[in-house]
Scaffold this motif. Structure first.
Motif, PDB file in Angstrom:
ATOM      1  N   ILE A  78       0.861  -1.186   0.000  1.00 44.71           N
ATOM      2  CA  ILE A  78       0.000   0.000   0.000  1.00 44.71           C
ATOM      3  C   ILE A  78       0.896   1.234   0.000  1.00 44.71           C
ATOM      4  O   ILE A  78       1.762   1.369   0.860  1.00 44.71           O
ATOM      5  CB  ILE A  78      -0.926   0.005   1.231  1.00 44.71           C
ATOM      6  CG1 ILE A  78      -1.827  -1.232   1.209  1.00 44.71           C
ATOM      7  CG2 ILE A  78      -1.744   1.282   1.297  1.00 44.71           C
ATOM      8  CD1 ILE A  78      -2.575  -1.469   2.501  1.00 44.71           C
ATOM      9  N   PRO A  79       0.702   2.136  -0.952  1.00 43.00           N
ATOM     10  CA  PRO A  79       1.535   3.345  -1.001  1.00 43.00           C
ATOM     11  C   PRO A  79       1.356   4.211   0.252  1.00 43.00           C
ATOM     12  O   PRO A  79       0.252   4.307   0.793  1.00 43.00           O
ATOM     13  CB  PRO A  79       1.026   4.095  -2.236  1.00 43.00           C
ATOM     14  CG  PRO A  79       0.271   3.099  -3.039  1.00 43.00           C
ATOM     15  CD  PRO A  79      -0.259   2.100  -2.064  1.00 43.00           C
ATOM     16  N   ALA A  80       2.445   4.807   0.691  1.00 40.56           N
ATOM     17  CA  ALA A  80       2.382   5.697   1.853  1.00 40.56           C
ATOM     18  C   ALA A  80       1.549   6.939   1.548  1.00 40.56           C
ATOM     19  O   ALA A  80       0.886   7.483   2.431  1.00 40.56           O
ATOM     20  CB  ALA A  80       3.784   6.084   2.289  1.00 40.56           C
ATOM     21  N   ASP A  81       1.576   7.379   0.304  1.00 35.72           N
ATOM     22  CA  ASP A  81       0.840   8.570  -0.116  1.00 35.72           C
ATOM     23  C   ASP A  81      -0.599   8.186  -0.462  1.00 35.72           C
ATOM     24  O   ASP A  81      -0.862   7.561  -1.489  1.00 35.72           O
ATOM     25  CB  ASP A  81       1.527   9.195  -1.326  1.00 35.72           C
ATOM     26  CG  ASP A  81       0.845  10.451  -1.823  1.00 35.72           C
ATOM     27  OD1 ASP A  81      -0.172  10.880  -1.221  1.00 35.72           O
ATOM     28  OD2 ASP A  81       1.330  11.009  -2.820  1.00 35.72           O
ATOM     29  N   ALA A  82      -1.521   8.551   0.407  1.00 37.78           N
ATOM     30  CA  ALA A  82      -2.929   8.181   0.225  1.00 37.78           C
ATOM     31  C   ALA A  82      -3.527   8.742  -1.061  1.00 37.78           C
ATOM     32  O   ALA A  82      -4.492   8.185  -1.578  1.00 37.78           O
ATOM     33  CB  ALA A  82      -3.749   8.638   1.427  1.00 37.78           C
ATOM     34  N   THR A  83      -2.936   9.798  -1.599  1.00 44.84           N
ATOM     35  CA  THR A  83      -3.475  10.358  -2.843  1.00 44.84           C
ATOM     36  C   THR A  83      -3.243   9.429  -4.029  1.00 44.84           C
ATOM     37  O   THR A  83      -3.873   9.592  -5.072  1.00 44.84           O
ATOM     38  CB  THR A  83      -2.877  11.745  -3.153  1.00 44.84           C
ATOM     39  OG1 THR A  83      -1.469  11.616  -3.364  1.00 44.84           O
ATOM     40  CG2 THR A  83      -3.156  12.732  -2.026  1.00 44.84           C
TER      41      THR A  83
ATOM     42  N   GLY B 106      -1.624   8.881  10.308  1.00 47.33           N
ATOM     43  CA  GLY B 106      -2.191   7.813   9.520  1.00 47.33           C
ATOM     44  C   GLY B 106      -1.424   7.247   8.351  1.00 47.33           C
ATOM     45  O   GLY B 106      -1.995   6.486   7.595  1.00 47.33           O
ATOM     46  N   ALA B 107      -0.162   7.552   8.187  1.00 44.43           N
ATOM     47  CA  ALA B 107       0.574   7.022   7.049  1.00 44.43           C
ATOM     48  C   ALA B 107       0.754   5.514   7.168  1.00 44.43           C
ATOM     49  O   ALA B 107       1.046   4.985   8.233  1.00 44.43           O
ATOM     50  CB  ALA B 107       1.938   7.685   6.955  1.00 44.43           C
ATOM     51  N   VAL B 108       0.543   4.834   6.072  1.00 42.26           N
ATOM     52  CA  VAL B 108       0.770   3.400   5.968  1.00 42.26           C
ATOM     53  C   VAL B 108       2.117   3.239   5.294  1.00 42.26           C
ATOM     54  O   VAL B 108       2.328   3.764   4.209  1.00 42.26           O
ATOM     55  CB  VAL B 108      -0.327   2.741   5.100  1.00 42.26           C
ATOM     56  CG1 VAL B 108      -0.050   1.284   4.895  1.00 42.26           C
ATOM     57  CG2 VAL B 108      -1.694   2.957   5.707  1.00 42.26           C
ATOM     58  N   THR B 109       3.039   2.539   5.925  1.00 42.71           N
ATOM     59  CA  THR B 109       4.346   2.351   5.303  1.00 42.71           C
ATOM     60  C   THR B 109       4.737   0.882   5.313  1.00 42.71           C
ATOM     61  O   THR B 109       4.740   0.249   6.356  1.00 42.71           O
ATOM     62  CB  THR B 109       5.440   3.163   6.019  1.00 42.71           C
ATOM     63  OG1 THR B 109       5.431   2.839   7.404  1.00 42.71           O
ATOM     64  CG2 THR B 109       5.228   4.650   5.868  1.00 42.71           C
ATOM     65  N   GLY B 110       5.014   0.361   4.135  1.00 43.72           N
ATOM     66  CA  GLY B 110       5.502  -0.996   4.007  1.00 43.72           C
ATOM     67  C   GLY B 110       4.488  -2.089   4.278  1.00 43.72           C
ATOM     68  O   GLY B 110       4.858  -3.240   4.461  1.00 43.72           O
TER      69      GLY B 110
END
Length: 97
Positions: free
Chosen positions: A30-35, A69-73
């Motif tokens: 999942i990309p860290a950048d929600a956009t 809320g950033a999703v990383t890795g």
């Protein structure tokens, strides 16, 4: 080795990695950048069973609502497992009340 050959080789390796992820949509990170989620995750979501789609959507929503809320890795597979665990924990809390 010339710079051009190295750059082309690196590009081929990156493309191979992206294509390998296409074999199993749950391995998509999942990309860290929600956009960018819509562009990256729409094809993945289309390949998931309905139940997993709902779990992934719940995870993504929770990740946006919590602080930082950033999703990383996190892969789609991990997100689905995390959401299942979170829902199970919520049921425990409801039962204890």
């Amino acid at each position: 080795m010339s710079k051009g050959v190295f750059s082309k080789g690196l590009a081929v390796l990156m493309l191979a990695g992206l294509l390998a992820g296409c074999d199993n949509p749950q391995k998509t990170v999942i990309p860290a950048d929600a956009t960018t989620w819509k562009a990256v995750l729409d094809p993945v979501v289309d390949a998931l069973p309905e139940g997993d789609r709902a779990l992934l959507a719940g995870y993504l929503l929770r990740s946006q609502l919590r602080a930082g809320g950033a999703v990383t890795g996190v892969t789609v597979e991990q997100a689905i497992k995390n959401q299942k665990a979170w829902l199970k924990e919520q049921e425990k809390h409801k039962s204890a009340q």
